[in-house]
Design a protein around this motif. Sequence first.
Motif: not given
Length: 142
Positions: A36, A40, A44, A51, A56, A60
């Motif tokens: 987080y 995020t 988000v 999410a 995102i 990641r």
Amino acid sequence: MEYREDSVSSRSNVEQEGKQELKQEEKQEGKQGNGYSFLTEAFVEYMLLPADCEEITALRRFRNEYVRKLPNGGALLKEHDRTALQIINIVRLLGIRPRYFIYIYLTIMGCVNKINDNENERALAVYIEMMRYLKRVFNIIN
């Protein structure tokens, strides 16, 4: 609290409150690096994206498959974790989400485009420059 950029005492109070919040969040999480971050939150919570949005997910994957495997990848990720929480706290306390989260969002979208074009080295350079800029703006030293 009203914040004026030229007010040293206000800045000091905000930093202290931010550090206290940071310590509380770290205790609740039990560790840093839980995934987080301000990314995020910017995507988000502020931009109202899911999410598991494409952006995102790409970030990641970039973190896990590219940055983590770099010789200095672990150090970069640790610095990111420390800095991101500090940035979140300062932005929240100052009530300046729109200005900085829009900047973060637009910068990250540029990074995602570079990642999707397989320009990982350039994406990382842009991301690092954004982090350096935010650290300068908020006078974060770590």
